[in-house]
Design a protein around this motif. Structure first.
Motif, PDB file in Angstrom:
ATOM      1  N   PHE A  12       1.418  12.208  -7.055  1.00 20.14           N
ATOM      2  CA  PHE A  12       0.891  12.152  -6.167  1.00 20.14           C
ATOM      3  C   PHE A  12       2.363  12.495  -4.769  1.00 20.14           C
ATOM      4  O   PHE A  12       1.839  13.177  -4.236  1.00 20.14           O
ATOM      5  CB  PHE A  12       0.511  10.737  -6.044  1.00 20.14           C
TER       6      PHE A  12
ATOM      7  N   SER B  92       3.593  16.239  -5.107  1.00 20.54           N
ATOM      8  CA  SER B  92       2.570  16.868  -4.562  1.00 20.54           C
ATOM      9  C   SER B  92       2.760  16.435  -2.456  1.00 20.54           C
ATOM     10  O   SER B  92       2.823  18.105  -2.154  1.00 20.54           O
ATOM     11  CB  SER B  92       1.176  17.142  -4.789  1.00 20.54           C
ATOM     12  N   PHE B  93       2.913  15.670  -2.171  1.00 18.83           N
ATOM     13  CA  PHE B  93       2.389  15.341  -0.988  1.00 18.83           C
ATOM     14  C   PHE B  93       3.677  15.538  -0.427  1.00 18.83           C
ATOM     15  O   PHE B  93       4.061  15.903   0.811  1.00 18.83           O
ATOM     16  CB  PHE B  93       2.715  13.645  -1.071  1.00 18.83           C
ATOM     17  N   THR B  94       5.297  15.731  -0.755  1.00 21.91           N
ATOM     18  CA  THR B  94       6.867  15.982  -0.392  1.00 21.91           C
ATOM     19  C   THR B  94       6.670  17.186   0.186  1.00 21.91           C
ATOM     20  O   THR B  94       7.032  18.248   0.716  1.00 21.91           O
ATOM     21  CB  THR B  94       7.492  15.122  -1.097  1.00 21.91           C
TER      22      THR B  94
ATOM     23  N   SER C 119       3.496  19.635   0.276  1.00 27.05           N
ATOM     24  CA  SER C 119       2.996  19.691   0.937  1.00 27.05           C
ATOM     25  C   SER C 119       3.612  19.050   2.739  1.00 27.05           C
ATOM     26  O   SER C 119       3.356  19.983   3.435  1.00 27.05           O
ATOM     27  CB  SER C 119       1.861  18.960   1.566  1.00 27.05           C
ATOM     28  N   PHE C 120       4.085  18.573   2.503  1.00 27.63           N
ATOM     29  CA  PHE C 120       5.308  17.865   3.722  1.00 27.63           C
ATOM     30  C   PHE C 120       5.522  18.774   4.549  1.00 27.63           C
ATOM     31  O   PHE C 120       6.422  19.180   5.367  1.00 27.63           O
ATOM     32  CB  PHE C 120       5.185  16.468   3.677  1.00 27.63           C
TER      33      PHE C 120
ATOM     34  N   TYR D 169      -1.350  21.712   6.025  1.00 24.07           N
ATOM     35  CA  TYR D 169      -1.142  20.958   5.401  1.00 24.07           C
ATOM     36  C   TYR D 169      -2.130  20.882   5.101  1.00 24.07           C
ATOM     37  O   TYR D 169      -2.194  20.082   3.762  1.00 24.07           O
ATOM     38  CB  TYR D 169      -0.606  19.443   6.253  1.00 24.07           C
TER      39      TYR D 169
ATOM     40  N   THR E 295       0.375  21.403  -4.331  1.00 24.14           N
ATOM     41  CA  THR E 295       0.816  21.568  -3.172  1.00 24.14           C
ATOM     42  C   THR E 295      -0.388  20.298  -2.975  1.00 24.14           C
ATOM     43  O   THR E 295      -1.470  20.386  -3.872  1.00 24.14           O
ATOM     44  CB  THR E 295       0.491  21.803  -1.695  1.00 24.14           C
ATOM     45  N   LEU E 296      -0.713  19.414  -2.178  1.00 23.16           N
ATOM     46  CA  LEU E 296      -1.729  17.997  -1.962  1.00 23.16           C
ATOM     47  C   LEU E 296      -2.577  17.918  -2.499  1.00 23.16           C
ATOM     48  O   LEU E 296      -3.891  17.656  -2.561  1.00 23.16           O
ATOM     49  CB  LEU E 296      -1.162  16.951  -0.667  1.00 23.16           C
TER      50      LEU E 296
ATOM     51  N   LEU F  84      -6.350   7.974  -2.291  1.00 19.69           N
ATOM     52  CA  LEU F  84      -5.920   8.824  -1.771  1.00 19.69           C
ATOM     53  C   LEU F  84      -5.903   9.670  -0.644  1.00 19.69           C
ATOM     54  O   LEU F  84      -5.366  10.176   0.932  1.00 19.69           O
ATOM     55  CB  LEU F  84      -4.671  10.242  -2.652  1.00 19.69           C
TER      56      LEU F  84
ATOM     57  N   THR G 205      -3.916  10.106   3.121  1.00 16.83           N
ATOM     58  CA  THR G 205      -3.323  11.570   4.012  1.00 16.83           C
ATOM     59  C   THR G 205      -4.123  11.051   5.132  1.00 16.83           C
ATOM     60  O   THR G 205      -3.291  11.745   6.166  1.00 16.83           O
ATOM     61  CB  THR G 205      -3.929  12.615   3.123  1.00 16.83           C
TER      62      THR G 205
END
Length: 275
Positions: free
Chosen positions: A67, A70-72, A74-75, A208, A223-224, A243, A247
């Motif tokens: 989590f 992948s969030f980092t 995508s951000f 994103y 990515t996310l 999740l 998001t």
């Protein structure tokens, strides 16, 4: 006073709009509700308890899925795409204000990627990196793939903005002795700032949430959107719904921040013109 009678067409359109809203937001509402399942809850109704267990579970080490990473990715990718889209769209919008040789072919070339299937763009960029002996990674190949999606939208927005821009403001600034840079900095930029914020919002949100153009170009690190898609086949708890809720709320927060920034910039621009 008698109220105006509404015809049959009004009720038909109202019913259609209601169905459209339910179709659009029904799945999101379902995921939001199910994310608050109790510790022994499953992926479907009926709910088994009510708690924040699965949101707390997001902060723990997962047996499946990454989590945080992948969030980092995508951000950061969204920020890179946003900044690049804003800068290139602004420069292109300024350049296209005056005719130049090759402007028409360049314009159609720039927006041609909108009609190309997204998965083919991703596949082509991934293959290109492999042919060049480079490893596809999210911050290079996926970055380029996302720009083929965000830049055309940014260009079209800026073309529309400058098409309606009144050049009298610039002429007045030059008559008062302002240089080209001062005219841009103190006159043009404040007036188009709300549109630039909108372009940035487009760039970030499109990047994103992008899946198809990332699929073949992200390399070995997801990515996310790719991570969520991969988890749908092996995650059997509502942590996936939690999740999705987090998001979604994050995306809504970004939109609200952008709208607030647009409101503030428009208010400042009106004050500048009035004063």
């Amino acid at each position: 006073m008698d109220r105006e009678r509404r015809g049959l067409g009004f009720y038909v359109l109202a019913a259609f709009f209601t169905l459209f809203v339910l179709f659009l937001y029904g799945p999101l509402t379902t995921i939001f509700i199910l994310s608050f399942q109790g510790p022994s809850g499953g992926l479907t109704f009926p709910m088994n308890g009510f708690s924040l267990h699965w949101f707390r579970n997001l902060l723990e080490t997962q047996a499946v899925g990454d989590f945080g990473g992948s969030f980092t990715r995508s951000f950061l990718l969204g920020l890179m795409v946003m900044i690049t889209t804003v800068v290139v769209s602004l420069l292109a919008g300024m350049a296209f204000r005056r005719p130049f040789w090759g402007a028409t072919p360049l314009f159609y070339t720039a927006i041609a990627s909108l009609i190309v299937p997204s998965i083919l763009v991703s596949l082509g960029i991934g293959l290109l990196f492999q042919v060049l002996g480079l490893e596809p990674v999210w911050y290079s190949s996926a970055f380029g793939a996302h720009l083929t999606w965000t830049l055309p939208f940014g260009l079209l927005i800026m073309f529309a903005v400058f098409n309606r821009f009144n050049p009298a403001y610039e002429e007045a600034a030059r008559d008062l002795g302002a240089t080209s840079w001062q005219t841009f900095r103190h006159v043009v930029l404040p007036l188009i700032l709300p549109s630039l914020i909108g372009v940035g919002l487009f760039g970030f949100t499109l990047s994103y949430d992008e899946f198809a153009r990332t699929l073949m170009a992200a390399g070995s690190f997801n990515t996310l959107p790719l991570e969520i898609y991969g988890m749908t086949t092996n995650v059997t708890t509502p942590v996936l719904y939690a999740l999705g809720t987090v998001t979604t709320l994050f995306s809504v927060g970004i939109i609200l921040i952008a709208l607030a920034a647009i409101f503030v910039s428009q208010k400042a621009a009106r004050k500048r013109i009035a004063g």
